[in-house]
Design a protein around this motif. Structure first.
Motif, short mmCIF file in Angstrom:
data_model
loop_
_atom_site.label_atom_id
_atom_site.label_comp_id
_atom_site.label_asym_id
_atom_site.label_seq_id
_atom_site.Cartn_x
_atom_site.Cartn_y
_atom_site.Cartn_z
N ASP A 208 21.70 -28.05 13.62
CA ASP A 208 20.73 -26.94 13.60
C ASP A 208 21.22 -25.85 14.56
O ASP A 208 20.75 -25.75 15.68
N ALA B 188 15.80 -13.65 8.98
CA ALA B 188 15.43 -14.32 10.22
C ALA B 188 14.28 -13.53 10.86
O ALA B 188 14.46 -12.38 11.25
N ASP B 189 13.11 -14.15 10.98
CA ASP B 189 11.91 -13.49 11.50
C ASP B 189 11.78 -13.77 13.00
O ASP B 189 11.62 -14.92 13.42
N ASP C 14 13.50 -17.36 23.88
CA ASP C 14 13.39 -18.13 22.64
C ASP C 14 14.62 -17.93 21.76
O ASP C 14 15.31 -16.90 21.85
N SER D 94 17.33 -23.80 10.88
CA SER D 94 16.20 -24.53 10.29
C SER D 94 14.97 -23.64 10.16
O SER D 94 14.04 -23.98 9.42
N SER D 95 14.95 -22.48 10.85
CA SER D 95 13.82 -21.56 10.77
C SER D 95 13.92 -20.62 9.58
O SER D 95 13.00 -19.84 9.32
N ILE D 96 15.04 -20.66 8.89
CA ILE D 96 15.28 -19.74 7.78
C ILE D 96 15.13 -20.47 6.45
O ILE D 96 15.65 -21.58 6.27
N THR D 97 14.43 -19.86 5.52
CA THR D 97 14.27 -20.45 4.19
C THR D 97 15.53 -20.18 3.36
O THR D 97 15.88 -19.04 3.10
N ILE E 13 16.22 -18.57 17.57
CA ILE E 13 15.91 -18.85 16.16
C ILE E 13 17.13 -19.54 15.58
O ILE E 13 18.26 -19.09 15.74
N THR E 14 16.90 -20.67 14.92
CA THR E 14 17.98 -21.49 14.39
C THR E 14 17.97 -21.48 12.87
O THR E 14 17.05 -20.97 12.24
N LEU F 292 8.89 -14.33 18.70
CA LEU F 292 9.76 -14.85 19.75
C LEU F 292 9.48 -14.21 21.11
O LEU F 292 9.29 -13.00 21.22
#
Length: 218
Positions: A179, A150-151, A159, A164-167, A161-162, A155
């Motif tokens: 999500d 998780a980057d 903010d 959907s932001s992670i590959t 991070i969900t 942010l």
């Protein structure tokens, strides 16, 4: 992509049935069975203390193990059931299922947060709050990720991070459909307290006025 899979050391049991299982327990071992994968079932036993340690560590039923039994090829397994003593709640038997490389299985994968050094929100005093240190994914046994990344480097305060932001690994998916939030940048504690105090104070045009009546005697 695959991470290091923990070993589970076992011995093959010479006999089956209740008598052999009781003997294994007297020897300080927990009897079990390995099945599936297109091969015949194999009766095994594992050291009681080692099994208890793994059970106390948590996620035992959602952890993929590399089963090592002398005289047999190593095989990936996942525990499908742990029978326990109804009084002492201690393990008395376990069922292990073999997995082929293309088998699908649900596992909890840890999340690593990166980019804290460059996050503008953290530079302003914000605090990274980890909402989910691990995420349950459906993955293939032959392509299990060691971790999710998780980057948070871009942010700002407030903010999030969900998922959907992670590959995610190809062919993998999160068990939860929505999500969901993995982490967020909370405002500095002092600022958060100040904001709470400000919210408690009514605005000037919201301060109720008291209508004064005429002085006594008028």
């Amino acid at each position: 992509m695959a991470g290091e899979i923990p070993d589970l050391i076992a011995e093959e049991r010479a006999g089956t049935g209740k008598g052999a299982a009781r003997q294994a327990r007297r020897d300080g071992r927990v009897p079990g069975i390995v099945y599936g994968g297109g091969e015949d079932p194999v009766a095994i036993s594992v050291p009681y203390n080692e099994l208890l340690k793994k059970l106390k560590a948590g996620r035992f039923l959602a952890t993929l193990f590399n089963l090592k039994v002398e005289g047999h090829d190593d095989v990936r397994v996942i525990c499908r059931n742990v029978q326990r003593d109804v009084v002492k709640d201690l393990p008395t038997h376990l069922d292990l299922m073999r997995l082929k490389r293309n088998s699908r299985v649900n596992l909890f994968i840890p999340v690593e947060f990166i980019g804290e050094d460059t996050s503008p929100g953290i530079k302003k005093g914000g605090v990274l709050t980890v909402v989910r240190p691990e995420v349950e994914l459906m993955v293939t046994a032959g392509d299990i990720p060691e971790k999710l990344v998780a980057d948070v480097s871009e942010l700002e305060v407030g903010d999030t991070i969900t998922i959907s932001s992670i590959t995610l690994p190809e062919g993998s998916r999160a068990i939860i459909d929505r999500d969901f939030v993995i982490g967020n940048i909370q405002p500095p504690s002092g600022l958060a307290s100040q904001n709470d105090d400000d919210e408690d104070q009514p605005d000037a045009d919201e301060v109720p006025t008291t209508e004064m009546g005429p002085p006594d005697g008028e």
